[in-house]
Design a protein around this motif. Structure first.
Motif, PDB file in Angstrom:
ATOM      1  N   GLN A  10     -65.077  54.780  59.104  1.00 56.42           N
ATOM      2  CA  GLN A  10     -64.544  53.722  58.260  1.00 56.42           C
ATOM      3  C   GLN A  10     -63.764  54.306  57.087  1.00 56.42           C
ATOM      4  O   GLN A  10     -64.197  55.274  56.455  1.00 56.42           O
ATOM      5  N   VAL A  11     -62.618  53.731  56.835  1.00 59.19           N
ATOM      6  CA  VAL A  11     -61.775  54.179  55.728  1.00 59.19           C
ATOM      7  C   VAL A  11     -62.117  53.347  54.501  1.00 59.19           C
ATOM      8  O   VAL A  11     -61.960  52.124  54.503  1.00 59.19           O
ATOM      9  N   TYR A  12     -62.590  54.021  53.467  1.00 57.75           N
ATOM     10  CA  TYR A  12     -62.956  53.344  52.228  1.00 57.75           C
ATOM     11  C   TYR A  12     -61.809  53.433  51.229  1.00 57.75           C
ATOM     12  O   TYR A  12     -61.056  54.417  51.222  1.00 57.75           O
ATOM     13  N   LYS A  14     -59.751  54.326  48.064  1.00 57.88           N
ATOM     14  CA  LYS A  14     -59.836  55.423  47.112  1.00 57.88           C
ATOM     15  C   LYS A  14     -59.076  55.066  45.852  1.00 57.88           C
ATOM     16  O   LYS A  14     -58.031  54.424  45.905  1.00 57.88           O
ATOM     17  N   LYS A 392     -66.680  64.931  52.762  1.00 61.90           N
ATOM     18  CA  LYS A 392     -66.424  63.750  53.594  1.00 61.90           C
ATOM     19  C   LYS A 392     -67.731  63.039  53.914  1.00 61.90           C
ATOM     20  O   LYS A 392     -68.171  62.989  55.081  1.00 61.90           O
ATOM     21  N   GLU A 394     -68.352  60.020  54.184  1.00 58.99           N
ATOM     22  CA  GLU A 394     -68.168  58.867  55.068  1.00 58.99           C
ATOM     23  C   GLU A 394     -68.330  59.248  56.538  1.00 58.99           C
ATOM     24  O   GLU A 394     -68.712  58.400  57.365  1.00 58.99           O
TER      25      GLU A 394
END
Length: 518
Positions: A10-12, A14, A392, A394
């Protein structure tokens, strides 16, 4: 058989770099020009008059460079030993410098041979400067003395011996020809008046003083020494105003921007230049360099930043002109258009066309390879590697989520030794209260406690991590309770601030009208 689907990371969102006016201003410089000198660059001084050439003191030479020249336009090499502190006079016609051989030399910028040689110090002269009347010179030496010299007569006027250690920095007043300040390795700053035979003010910096700077109004003095930069109010008898502790190593240089609103400091070993706002003394920008910094110079109107380093490299950054800025912005806009990247992708095949497909090789990450082989414990170990865990997180959270979706998370968490369990608990301590990861990590934490509750107390390392986890959760619960109290207060305030309105009820028969108040 269906192909293996890689774990979806999942891209959170930033937080981008905060772009301020200072960021735009101090980043508007070209790539640095580097010039190799003969030795460590100990001093940089800009001429006060146009075209604002600058003198670079390095080893046994002083080179004068033009604003945009990469070769010296003038060189002074008549030093028998290491030269120090080459300074211009206010008219830009004379240059004074000290030397390791204790002799002070005065040069005409248009000549080569020294016009005057002042002898009297017994050790290296590290500080030189002109007074505001242009006819006297201030010098400071390793023999603990500072002296005033008369240029026309080549004679010594006054000698002060109040410091008890090396004098490594000094500055003269530009508003009063009789005032000057020196800084020493005995931790003190002393303000002298040439009309009396002793100092009139003493300030204790607390560390060996490396550099001094006067504000244009000369009501404030800045001193640098050790890890501290301090600001003193001279109008209040040398009262300390601010002490800056943003550096981790010795501060070597101080510089003021052209408008006096930004203070630049450099640290030798940290290789950083920090820019402070002189209103609140907060850091607004940073410069990084490849080697340790010994000297720093800023051209008038901030057109150039010149830095001298211990490895003999002179780094010069020139400000971009408005035309160059527009050209660069135009080049950025002339990047390939979107249609170049989607060319051919919207092609619709015809009825008689044959599609020849090429198999695409699937490249899997290490943890996906382990998941593909159903090695769930090794997949979690791979996701907990040091670089992934810290840089990383995530990815680690995504692997835990995938293991939970498959129903194999308990198997992956069980059977760990002291080192593996400590590594996992360390990751949880660092990321459990992160609102992005909490929905995944909270159930995993409960599962770990259920699995390993029987071994609590058997390993000091694991017990320490569990104690840290408990403290973290208690602190977070306290924060949540405080937030709930604040939320209740805000609800009360908002409710009481709403206007009161009366809504009349409709009259029924002979009953009176009862107003409803909100």
């Amino acid at each position: 058989m269906a192909s293996f689907k890689p774990t979806k990371i999942q891209v959170y969102p930033k937080l981008g770099e905060k772009v301020t006016q200072d960021t735009l201003y101090w980043k508007n410089y070209k790539a640095p020009v580097q010039i190799k000198e003969f030795g460590a660059v100990t001093n940089i001084d800009f001429s006060p008059v146009a075209p604002h050439n600058y003198a670079v003191t390095a080893f046994t030479r002083i080179h004068i460079y033009g604003p945009f020249s990469q070769e010296p336009v003038k060189s002074f090499t008549r030093f028998k030993d290491t030269a120090y502190c080459g300074r211009f006079r206010s008219d830009g016609q004379l240059l004074v410098a000290g030397c390791e051989d204790s002799v002070v030399r005065l040069f005409d910028v248009s000549g080569k041979v020294a016009l005057r040689m002042f002898k009297g110090h017994t050790k290296a002269v590290r500080v030189t400067d002109f007074t505001s009347d242009r006819y006297h010179i201030l010098t400071g030496s390793d023999d603990y003395t500072c002296r005033l010299w008369d240029i026309p007569n080549s004679t010594e006027l006054t000698s002060y011996q109040e410091h008890t250690d090396y004098i490594r920095c000094g500055i003269t007043s530009k508003l009063n020809r009789d005032l000057f300040i020196t800084g020493s390795y005995d931790h003190t700053l002393k303000l002298f008046d040439a009309r009396v035979n002793k100092s009139v003010m003493t300030m204790d910096h607390g560390q060996p003083v490396e550099s001094l700077l006067l504000y244009p109004s000369e009501g404030l003095l800045v001193s640098a020494g050790g890890r501290y930069v301090k600001v003193w109010d001279l109008l209040k008898g040398g009262q300390p105003l601010v002490s800056l502790k943003n550096h981790h190593k010795t501060v070597t240089c101080l510089c003021l921007s052209s408008n006096g609103q930004r203070l630049l400091t450099s640290v030798c070993l940290c290789r950083h230049v920090k820019v402070y706002n002189t209103t609140n003394y907060k850091v607004v920008h940073n410069f990084d360099y490849a080697a340790s910094i010994l000297s720093l110079g800023l051209a008038p109107d901030d057109e150039s930043i010149v830095v001298g380093m211990t490895n003999g490299i002179l780094s010069i950054k020139h400000r971009k002109s408005s035309e160059e800025t527009k050209e660069i912005s135009g080049q950025q806009k002339r990047r390939p258009a979107y249609r170049v990247f989607v060319k051919g992708k919207n092609y619709v095949p015809k009825q008689d066309d044959y599609l020849v497909s090429k198999p695409v090789k699937q490249h899997l990450a290490k943890y996906d390879k382990q998941l593909k082989r159903f090695n769930v414990s090794k997949a979690l170990d791979t996701a907990l590697e040091t670089w992934t865990r810290f840089r990383k997180p995530e990815i680690t959270v995504a692997v835990i989520k995938e293991l939970d979706r498959r129903g194999t998370l308990k198997n992956a968490l069980a059977g760990r030794d002291e080192r593996g369990l400590s590594q996992l608990l360390n990751f949880l301590v660092g990321n459990l209260v992160d609102p992005r990861f909490a929905p995944v990590l909270v159930p995993a934490t409960e599962m770990i406690l259920d699995i390993y509750q029987s071994v609590i107390g058997q390993s000091p390392v694991v017990d320490v991590q569990l104690q840290r986890l408990q403290d973290l959760l208690e602190r977070e619960i306290g924060y949540q309770q405080d937030l709930l109290e604040v939320l209740g207060m805000l609800d009360t305030m908002f409710t009481s601030s709403l206007p009161r309105k009366e809504v009349p009820c409709s009259e029924t028969g002979n009953k009176p009208v009862v107003p409803v108040v909100f």
